[in-house]
Structures are given as structure tokens and as C-alpha cells.
Design an enzyme around this catalytic site. Structure first.
Site, mmCIF file in Angstrom:
data_model
loop_
_atom_site.group_PDB
_atom_site.id
_atom_site.type_symbol
_atom_site.label_atom_id
_atom_site.label_comp_id
_atom_site.label_asym_id
_atom_site.label_seq_id
_atom_site.Cartn_x
_atom_site.Cartn_y
_atom_site.Cartn_z
ATOM 1 N N GLU A 16 -3.104 7.800 -3.656
ATOM 2 C CA GLU A 16 -3.726 7.178 -4.848
ATOM 3 C C GLU A 16 -5.163 7.666 -5.121
ATOM 4 O OE1 GLU A 16 -2.543 2.896 -4.610
ATOM 5 O OE2 GLU A 16 -4.304 2.545 -5.758
ATOM 6 N N HIS B 104 -1.265 0.406 -10.037
ATOM 7 C CA HIS B 104 -2.222 -0.316 -8.994
ATOM 8 C C HIS B 104 -2.647 -1.674 -9.754
ATOM 9 C CE1 HIS B 104 -3.705 -0.947 -4.569
ATOM 10 N NE2 HIS B 104 -3.466 -2.162 -5.075
ATOM 11 N N ARG C 229 0.756 -1.043 -0.133
ATOM 12 C CA ARG C 229 0.065 -0.132 0.099
ATOM 13 C C ARG C 229 0.743 1.071 0.131
ATOM 14 N NH1 ARG C 229 -3.403 -2.667 -1.679
ATOM 15 N NH2 ARG C 229 -5.532 -3.190 -0.793
HETATM 16 C C1 GLV Z 1 -4.999 -5.236 -3.972
HETATM 17 O O1 GLV Z 1 -4.062 -4.181 -3.646
HETATM 18 C C2 GLV Z 1 -5.356 -5.982 -3.066
HETATM 19 O O2 GLV Z 1 -5.228 -5.661 -2.029
HETATM 20 O O3 GLV Z 1 -5.882 -7.002 -3.478
#
Ligand code: GLV
Length: 337
Positions: free
Chosen positions: A268, A286, A239
């Protein structure tokens, strides 16, 4: 008929079909961000919410969900959901572990190769018509064999990446909430390093796989970046807020680290402007789990948890429920996802 289910963005068709069997679906638009205020307004009419990792499922949203029985995140990470509030309010929460492990392992390996071998820069050079002849000193990068990979958060995804890196000849070190019984990861020959500082200074590649939690916010800050060798690469697919993005941009611009491969951002979808211009950096939107197979499986887990809860299946039979024992507070901290 049946239940009212809010799905915040379009998801694979098969997942929609699963949910349609038990209720009326409202499906949001692709890329549409639902703010906390909007959610508070709309949530009272829904029995279940299938949301994205960017959906802010705060205490206020949960409190407004007077009929809400379950929130299923279309993601393994669930830092967007106030889990303790959900527990207090008796609302179940589900995430999607396991099904994205291999796609994320593949992705991290690709991110590492793209960064160390400068794929983006080399491809742009070719596309812009600069490739006139083979150059002995063009686009030199770092070889992986014999280098040390430091994994932060040795959960399922950290291990999946470590297995791939091991096959590329890398030595594996890791930092975790606690050491993992080596018999559980026999193929990795991985060594536990109790201090993150030590791991950062010994790793040629430092890769982040821990969940976001108050204790992991800015885990990688100016100090840790300063301990990394000048040639070292930082990878982040966990993250964004695990890294102090401004400090990372400075380290890259000042060449105190060798490069970075980043898939997640502190604010983000905004990316720190200094990161956008940083050298030796691969920046992706992402997409670590973005394969057809994985996204379908993520949706299936989320949809099945909703069906299970609404149809009052025993919670012990819903494998991806984070609230099997509502009222119990877990502490995941550094162990990876
Ligand atoms: C993606 O970042 C997830 O947490 O599945």
C-alpha cells in the site's frame, strides 16, 4: 508552552483542540508520507507522536525519540509500530479499538454486496451509456441467503460483519486462534473451524479480519486460494500482506475463485498491476473505517491517550493503551481486531 506533539496528518478539528490544551502541535500535510529517515530526524524534539497506520514507527525511530513518551496510532491495527521496542524503551503505545467496529462491519457488508452484485461494473455500464433496456441475463451475481461465510479472525470487527451477514441469511463459520465461548456470541450461531484449509474449502465467502503479524503474513496464499470453491469471494479489510497479492491476482485471472473485494494492499498504496485488471473485483483505497463518526472517535481516543500519558494519569485508566504493563509481550496472532 507545554509539550511538543507531532501529528503526522490533519485529523478532525475537535481532536486537535483536545491536544492544543496541553501542548504545541506540529501537524503534517494531508497525504504526506513521513519516511523512517525523516522521522528519525524530527522525532527527538517531540514528547508525543500521533501517527497514521502508514507511519513506520520502527525501533530506530523510537530510539531517536529521546523525549518520546507515547505513540498513539490513528488506527486499531498497529503493525506499523515496533511494539516490543517501544516496551523495551518505556514508550507507551495506544491504538483505537471498538470505535470503528460498526463502521467496518457496515463497510464489509457493502464490499460483499458490491462484489457479488457487480455494482462497479454495472454502474460503469450505465454511465458509459450502454443501458438501453432491462436484460434478464445482465449482471447476474451470487445471492447471499443460504450461503456460508467463513470469517478469519473473529474479533470485534469479524463479529460485527458476521452479525450483518447473518441478517442476510448466511451461515457463519470462523477460524480463530481459539474458539470463542458461544455464550459470548449467542446471536451468531457461528461454528468454529480449527483448520484454515477446511474453512477455505467450505466457504462461499471468505472474509479476513485478523491482524497482521509474522504468523498471518501471506496466510492466504496460492494453496488456500486453490482450496476455495470456483465461485467463492475473498474479502480483505484487515491488512494487505495477509494475502499473497500476486497469487490472488492469478486466481482471479484464472477464474479459480469467483471474485474479491479488497480494501488493503500488500504494498500500500501500490496495487499489484494484475489485480487492477482482474475480473469481478472491487478495489477500494483503505476506507473501511471512513465515516465522520468513526474518524472523530478514533482521533478522540488517540488524543485522550496522549493527554493521559503526558499528564501522568494512571495507565489503568487509559483504556486503549497497549502498554499498560510495559515489559509484557502479548500475542494477539489470529484473534481479530
Ligand atoms: C484501519 O485499517 C485501522 O487499523 O484502523
Amino acid at each position: 508552552m507545554g509539550y511538543n506533539i507531532l501529528v503526522t496528518e490533519p485529523i478532525p478539528e475537535s481532536n486537535i483542540k483536545t491536544l492544543e490544551k496541553i501542548g504545541e502541535l506540529t501537524i503534517g500535510l494531508q497525504g504526506q508520507f513521513l519516511s523512517e529517515e525523516t522521522l528519525i530526524q524530527v522525532i527527538p524534539k517531540y514528547d508525543a507522536l500521533l501517527c497514521m497506520l502508514s507511519t513506520p514507527v520502527s525501533r530506530k525511530v523510537l530510539e531517536a525519540g529521546s523525549k518520546l513518551k507515547i505513540v498513539a496510532n490513528f488506527a486499531v491495527g498497529y503493525n506499523n509500530i515496533d511494539l516490543s521496542a517501544a516496551r523495551e524503551l518505556g514508550i507507551h503505545v495506544a491504538n483505537t479499538p471498538d470505535v470503528l467496529t460498526e463502521s467496518c462491519g457496515d463497510f464489509t457488508m457493502g464490499l460483499l454486496l458490491a462484489t457479488t452484485r457487480r455494482f462497479n461494473k454495472a454502474e460503469t455500464y450505465l454511465r458509459e451509456g450502454h443501458f438501453k433496456q432491462w436484460e434478464p441475463l445482465g449482471f447476474l451475481g451470487m445471492e447471499l441467503s443460504g450461503k456460508t461465510l467463513g470469517i478469519v479472525g473473529m474479533g470485534r470487527i469479524g463479529q460485527a460483519f458476521a452479525r450483518r451477514a447473518k441478517a442476510f441469511g448466511m451461515h457463519i463459520l470462523y477460524h480463530n486462534r481459539s474458539p470463542i465461548d458461544p455464550s459470548l456470541i449467542p446471536d451468531l450461531d457461528a461454528r468454529y473451524v480449527s483448520s484454515l484449509e477446511d474453512l477455505a474449502s467450505r466457504s462461499d465467502v471468505l472474509s479476513l479480519h485478523c491482524p497482521l503479524h509474522p504468523s498471518t503474513h501471506h496466510l492466504i496464499d496460492e494453496k488456500i486460494l486453490g482450496l476455495m470453491p470456483n465461485h467463492a469471494i475473498l474479502l480483505n479489510i484487515s491488512r494487505g500482506p495477509v494475502v499473497d497479492e500476486a497469487a490472488l491476482a492469478e486466481a482471479l485471472h484464472n477464474n479459480t475463485i469467483g471474485g474479491a473485494g479488497i480494501d488493503v494492499y500488500e504494498h500500500e498504496p501500490r496495487v499489484h498491476p494484475r489485480l487492477l485488471t482482474a475480473p469481478n473485483t472491487t478495489l477500494l483505497p483503505h476506507i473501511a473505517s471512513a465515516t465522520h463518526e468513526t474518524r472523530e472517535a478514533i482521533g478522540a481516543l488517540a488524543a485522550e491517550a496522549i493527554v493521559g500519558i503526558l499528564q501522568q494519569k494512571p495507565t489503568s485508566q487509559i483504556s486503549n493503551l497497549l502498554t499498560k504493563d510495559i515489559g509484557f509481550e502479548s500475542s494477539s496472532k489470529l484473534s481479530g481486531e
